[in-house]
Design a protein around this motif. Structure first.
Motif, PDB file in Angstrom:
ATOM      1  N   LYS A  49       0.435  -6.371   6.891  1.00 31.70           N
ATOM      2  CA  LYS A  49       0.177  -5.244   6.003  1.00 31.70           C
ATOM      3  C   LYS A  49       1.533  -4.666   5.600  1.00 31.70           C
ATOM      4  O   LYS A  49       2.403  -4.484   6.448  1.00 31.70           O
ATOM      5  CB  LYS A  49      -0.657  -4.179   6.706  1.00 31.70           C
TER       6      LYS A  49
ATOM      7  N   GLY B  30       3.470  -1.519   3.706  1.00 33.44           N
ATOM      8  CA  GLY B  30       3.316  -0.153   3.207  1.00 33.44           C
ATOM      9  C   GLY B  30       4.621   0.401   2.686  1.00 33.44           C
ATOM     10  O   GLY B  30       5.693   0.095   3.219  1.00 33.44           O
TER      11      GLY B  30
ATOM     12  N   GLU C 287      -4.005   3.345   8.114  1.00 33.64           N
ATOM     13  CA  GLU C 287      -3.341   2.150   7.594  1.00 33.64           C
ATOM     14  C   GLU C 287      -2.268   1.586   8.524  1.00 33.64           C
ATOM     15  O   GLU C 287      -2.011   0.385   8.517  1.00 33.64           O
ATOM     16  CB  GLU C 287      -2.713   2.438   6.220  1.00 33.64           C
TER      17      GLU C 287
ATOM     18  N   ILE D 126       0.852  -1.190   0.000  1.00 35.64           N
ATOM     19  CA  ILE D 126       0.000   0.000   0.000  1.00 35.64           C
ATOM     20  C   ILE D 126       0.886   1.237   0.000  1.00 35.64           C
ATOM     21  O   ILE D 126       1.874   1.306   0.736  1.00 35.64           O
ATOM     22  CB  ILE D 126      -0.889   0.016   1.267  1.00 35.64           C
TER      23      ILE D 126
END
Length: 102
Positions: A52, A54, A14, A4
């Motif tokens: 996640k 990023g 996020e 992301i």
């Protein structure tokens, strides 16, 4: 899932509010070692749905780079519950990046 793009507008949602561990890659398009890490980080994002991933472009997000005291890129940070739990500087092999997440 792919990495992301993180910026100051989505950082809290996020990263800080994430219920998953977050691997942050501070990079820039002109950085050779960063380009070596990109496929590894993308692969980790695709293979690990429980994490996640990023990416933060230091040229576009100098405030976030400053907040994390990034002096050298690529810099990788692992965040859990809004806190830095691990970090490294420089290009790392996949095995070493995955070890940071444990």
């Amino acid at each position: 899932m792919s990495a992301i793009h993180i910026n100051k507008n989505n950082f809290n949602k996020e990263v800080m509010e994430s219920d998953k561990p977050v691997l942050l890659d501070f990079w820039a398009p002109w950085c050779g070692p960063c380009r070596m890490v990109v496929p590894i980080v993308e692969e980790i994002a695709r293979e690990n749905p429980d994490i996640k991933v990023g990416k933060i472009n230091v040229d576009e997000e100098p405030e976030l780079a400053s907040q994390f005291k990034v002096m050298s890129i690529p810099s990788l940070f692992v965040m859990k519950d809004g806190k830095i739990v691990n970090q490294s500087m420089g290009a790392q092999p996949k095995k070493q990046i995955l070890a940071m997440l444990k």
